[in-house]
Design a protein around this motif. Structure first.
Motif, PDB file in Angstrom:
ATOM      1  N   THR A 121     -14.872   5.694  -3.535  1.00  0.00           N
ATOM      2  CA  THR A 121     -13.570   5.775  -2.857  1.00  0.00           C
ATOM      3  C   THR A 121     -13.414   4.629  -1.857  1.00  0.00           C
ATOM      4  OG1 THR A 121     -14.565   7.324  -1.277  1.00  0.00           O
ATOM      5  CG2 THR A 121     -13.305   8.262  -3.112  1.00  0.00           C
ATOM      6  N   VAL A 122     -14.506   4.283  -1.167  1.00  0.00           N
ATOM      7  CA  VAL A 122     -14.468   3.173  -0.215  1.00  0.00           C
ATOM      8  C   VAL A 122     -14.316   1.852  -0.968  1.00  0.00           C
ATOM      9  CG1 VAL A 122     -15.753   1.914   1.563  1.00  0.00           C
ATOM     10  CG2 VAL A 122     -15.855   4.414   1.479  1.00  0.00           C
ATOM     11  N   GLN A 123     -15.052   1.697  -2.078  1.00  0.00           N
ATOM     12  CA  GLN A 123     -14.939   0.487  -2.887  1.00  0.00           C
ATOM     13  C   GLN A 123     -13.525   0.334  -3.440  1.00  0.00           C
ATOM     14  OE1 GLN A 123     -18.104  -0.526  -5.649  1.00  0.00           O
ATOM     15  NE2 GLN A 123     -19.456   1.004  -4.735  1.00  0.00           N
ATOM     16  N   ALA A 124     -12.944   1.457  -3.853  1.00  0.00           N
ATOM     17  CA  ALA A 124     -11.566   1.428  -4.353  1.00  0.00           C
ATOM     18  C   ALA A 124     -10.615   0.999  -3.239  1.00  0.00           C
ATOM     19  CB  ALA A 124     -11.168   2.794  -4.894  1.00  0.00           C
ATOM     20  N   GLY A 125     -10.917   1.431  -2.005  1.00  0.00           N
ATOM     21  CA  GLY A 125     -10.118   1.008  -0.854  1.00  0.00           C
ATOM     22  C   GLY A 125     -10.204  -0.488  -0.634  1.00  0.00           C
ATOM     23  N   TYR A 126     -11.414  -1.026  -0.794  1.00  0.00           N
ATOM     24  CA  TYR A 126     -11.580  -2.478  -0.718  1.00  0.00           C
ATOM     25  C   TYR A 126     -10.693  -3.162  -1.758  1.00  0.00           C
ATOM     26  CZ  TYR A 126     -15.984  -1.651   1.891  1.00  0.00           C
ATOM     27  OH  TYR A 126     -16.915  -1.263   2.803  1.00  0.00           O
ATOM     28  N   GLY A 127     -10.740  -2.617  -2.967  1.00  0.00           N
ATOM     29  CA  GLY A 127      -9.973  -3.207  -4.063  1.00  0.00           C
ATOM     30  C   GLY A 127      -8.482  -3.183  -3.796  1.00  0.00           C
ATOM     31  N   LEU A 128      -8.004  -2.071  -3.241  1.00  0.00           N
ATOM     32  CA  LEU A 128      -6.579  -1.957  -2.916  1.00  0.00           C
ATOM     33  C   LEU A 128      -6.203  -2.991  -1.866  1.00  0.00           C
ATOM     34  CD1 LEU A 128      -3.929  -0.452  -3.310  1.00  0.00           C
ATOM     35  CD2 LEU A 128      -4.651   1.151  -1.523  1.00  0.00           C
ATOM     36  N   TYR A 129      -7.074  -3.162  -0.882  1.00  0.00           N
ATOM     37  CA  TYR A 129      -6.826  -4.188   0.140  1.00  0.00           C
ATOM     38  C   TYR A 129      -6.738  -5.574  -0.493  1.00  0.00           C
ATOM     39  CZ  TYR A 129      -7.929  -7.850   3.440  1.00  0.00           C
ATOM     40  OH  TYR A 129      -7.909  -9.023   4.139  1.00  0.00           O
ATOM     41  N   LEU A 130      -7.677  -5.886  -1.394  1.00  0.00           N
ATOM     42  CA  LEU A 130      -7.700  -7.198  -2.036  1.00  0.00           C
ATOM     43  C   LEU A 130      -6.403  -7.457  -2.804  1.00  0.00           C
ATOM     44  CD1 LEU A 130     -11.377  -7.201  -3.381  1.00  0.00           C
ATOM     45  CD2 LEU A 130     -10.480  -8.422  -1.378  1.00  0.00           C
ATOM     46  N   ALA A 131      -5.898  -6.421  -3.479  1.00  0.00           N
ATOM     47  CA  ALA A 131      -4.660  -6.570  -4.244  1.00  0.00           C
ATOM     48  C   ALA A 131      -3.472  -6.811  -3.317  1.00  0.00           C
ATOM     49  CB  ALA A 131      -4.423  -5.325  -5.089  1.00  0.00           C
ATOM     50  N   VAL A 132      -3.388  -6.015  -2.245  1.00  0.00           N
ATOM     51  CA  VAL A 132      -2.275  -6.145  -1.302  1.00  0.00           C
ATOM     52  C   VAL A 132      -2.342  -7.487  -0.572  1.00  0.00           C
ATOM     53  CG1 VAL A 132      -1.256  -5.222   0.817  1.00  0.00           C
ATOM     54  CG2 VAL A 132      -2.019  -3.664  -0.982  1.00  0.00           C
ATOM     55  N   ALA A 133      -3.549  -7.874  -0.133  1.00  0.00           N
ATOM     56  CA  ALA A 133      -3.714  -9.139   0.581  1.00  0.00           C
ATOM     57  C   ALA A 133      -3.341 -10.322  -0.308  1.00  0.00           C
ATOM     58  CB  ALA A 133      -5.149  -9.284   1.079  1.00  0.00           C
ATOM     59  N   THR A 134      -3.740 -10.250  -1.581  1.00  0.00           N
ATOM     60  CA  THR A 134      -3.407 -11.329  -2.521  1.00  0.00           C
ATOM     61  C   THR A 134      -1.898 -11.423  -2.717  1.00  0.00           C
ATOM     62  OG1 THR A 134      -5.501 -11.067  -3.716  1.00  0.00           O
ATOM     63  CG2 THR A 134      -3.709 -12.169  -4.887  1.00  0.00           C
ATOM     64  N   ALA A 135      -1.262 -10.250  -2.904  1.00  0.00           N
ATOM     65  CA  ALA A 135       0.191 -10.229  -3.091  1.00  0.00           C
ATOM     66  C   ALA A 135       0.908 -10.782  -1.862  1.00  0.00           C
ATOM     67  CB  ALA A 135       0.648  -8.805  -3.380  1.00  0.00           C
ATOM     68  N   LEU A 136       0.428 -10.421  -0.673  1.00  0.00           N
ATOM     69  CA  LEU A 136       1.057 -10.907   0.560  1.00  0.00           C
ATOM     70  C   LEU A 136       0.891 -12.418   0.716  1.00  0.00           C
ATOM     71  CD1 LEU A 136       0.099  -8.125   3.141  1.00  0.00           C
ATOM     72  CD2 LEU A 136       2.351  -8.591   2.166  1.00  0.00           C
ATOM     73  N   TRP A 137      -0.300 -12.919   0.393  1.00  0.00           N
ATOM     74  CA  TRP A 137      -0.543 -14.362   0.495  1.00  0.00           C
ATOM     75  C   TRP A 137       0.405 -15.141  -0.416  1.00  0.00           C
ATOM     76  CZ3 TRP A 137      -2.317 -18.439   2.944  1.00  0.00           C
ATOM     77  CH2 TRP A 137      -2.542 -19.628   2.230  1.00  0.00           C
ATOM     78  N   PHE A 138       0.503 -14.714  -1.672  1.00  0.00           N
ATOM     79  CA  PHE A 138       1.357 -15.443  -2.600  1.00  0.00           C
ATOM     80  C   PHE A 138       2.836 -15.163  -2.366  1.00  0.00           C
ATOM     81  CE2 PHE A 138      -2.668 -15.796  -4.995  1.00  0.00           C
ATOM     82  CZ  PHE A 138      -2.697 -17.183  -5.077  1.00  0.00           C
ATOM     83  N   THR A 139       3.139 -14.047  -1.689  1.00  0.00           N
ATOM     84  CA  THR A 139       4.517 -13.812  -1.261  1.00  0.00           C
ATOM     85  C   THR A 139       4.923 -14.875  -0.249  1.00  0.00           C
ATOM     86  OG1 THR A 139       4.502 -11.418  -1.664  1.00  0.00           O
ATOM     87  CG2 THR A 139       6.040 -12.232  -0.008  1.00  0.00           C
ATOM     88  N   LEU A 140       4.017 -15.186   0.675  1.00  0.00           N
ATOM     89  CA  LEU A 140       4.280 -16.239   1.655  1.00  0.00           C
ATOM     90  C   LEU A 140       4.462 -17.591   0.965  1.00  0.00           C
ATOM     91  CD1 LEU A 140       1.759 -15.301   4.511  1.00  0.00           C
ATOM     92  CD2 LEU A 140       4.241 -14.975   4.486  1.00  0.00           C
ATOM     93  N   VAL A 141       3.617 -17.853  -0.039  1.00  0.00           N
ATOM     94  CA  VAL A 141       3.737 -19.097  -0.799  1.00  0.00           C
ATOM     95  C   VAL A 141       5.107 -19.158  -1.483  1.00  0.00           C
ATOM     96  CG1 VAL A 141       2.846 -20.410  -2.775  1.00  0.00           C
ATOM     97  CG2 VAL A 141       1.255 -19.326  -1.174  1.00  0.00           C
TER      98      VAL A 141
END
Length: 208
Positions: free
Chosen positions: A147-167
């Motif tokens: 569950t914690v690893q899945a939380g990491y994964g969700l963060y990675l997906a959201v962070a990636t989307a936010l970064w490329f949203t800025l781009v």
């Protein structure tokens, strides 16, 4: 308890996502050529593609791919073929009408097509496969709850989307796009060449 591990994962991901690659190239291309809406959906497609890597990493499929030369080669050739395909399409771009913002082929880009472009570019990237494999097998403790690893994964997906949203927001700004419009179809051809070269690079990458 897991904050140190999370911060390590976040830092590694930040360095990786900020490094120019196929994801950055395709978001940049869509944003400049087709505008903000297409750029944003491409960015969100890239972010959603991260969930694919996270899912198979948690299921152990990533380990299987990393140990199978056949599966790795299949994945990399699919990724390379896709990048070369969209790169060649960009290389064939025609000049846009005067005073108009650049449109790669004169056809309005649909949200679905832009999203798929981002998702497929990220999802088929074998380098991303190896990155997430190493992340979930070396950096993240195997005893960390799923569950914690899945939380990491969700963060990675959201962070990636936010970064490329800025781009996407930056490069789809009217002033920026009008600046690129001076180069018009030549810019699109340049990005097409970059995508083709990235595809060739992936095609010749080796399983280490």
């Amino acid at each position: 308890m897991y904050w140190t591990e999370f911060l390590t994962v976040a830092l590694i991901h930040l360095l990786a996502v900020a490094s120019p690659g196929p994801d950055f190239a395709v978001v940049l291309k869509e944003s400049v050529a087709h505008g903000r809406r297409a750029g944003l959906f491409t960015a969100w497609g890239v972010g959603t593609g991260i969930l694919l890597h996270v899912a198979y990493s948690l299921l152990g499929i990533g380990l299987l791919v990393s140990q199978s030369v056949l599966l790795f080669n299949l994945l990399k050739y699919l990724a390379a073929g896709y990048l070369v395909y969209i790169g060649i399409r960009a290389l064939r771009a025609r000049p846009a009408p005067e005073l108009a913002l650049p449109q790669a082929d004169g056809v309005l880009r649909t949200a679905r097509a832009a999203f798929v472009a981002g998702f497929v570019t990220n999802g088929l990237n074998p380098k991303a496969t190896l990155f997430f494999l190493s992340l979930f097998t070396v950096v993240i403790n195997p005893h960390t709850p799923l569950t914690v690893q899945a939380g990491y994964g969700l963060y990675l997906a959201v962070a990636t989307a936010l970064w490329f949203t800025l781009v996407a927001l930056l490069f789809s700004h009217d002033r920026v796009r009008r600046g690129f419009a001076r180069l018009g179809h030549w810019f699109d051809r340049l990005m097409g060449g970059v995508l083709v070269l990235l595809g060739i690079k992936i095609a010749f990458s080796e399983l280490r």
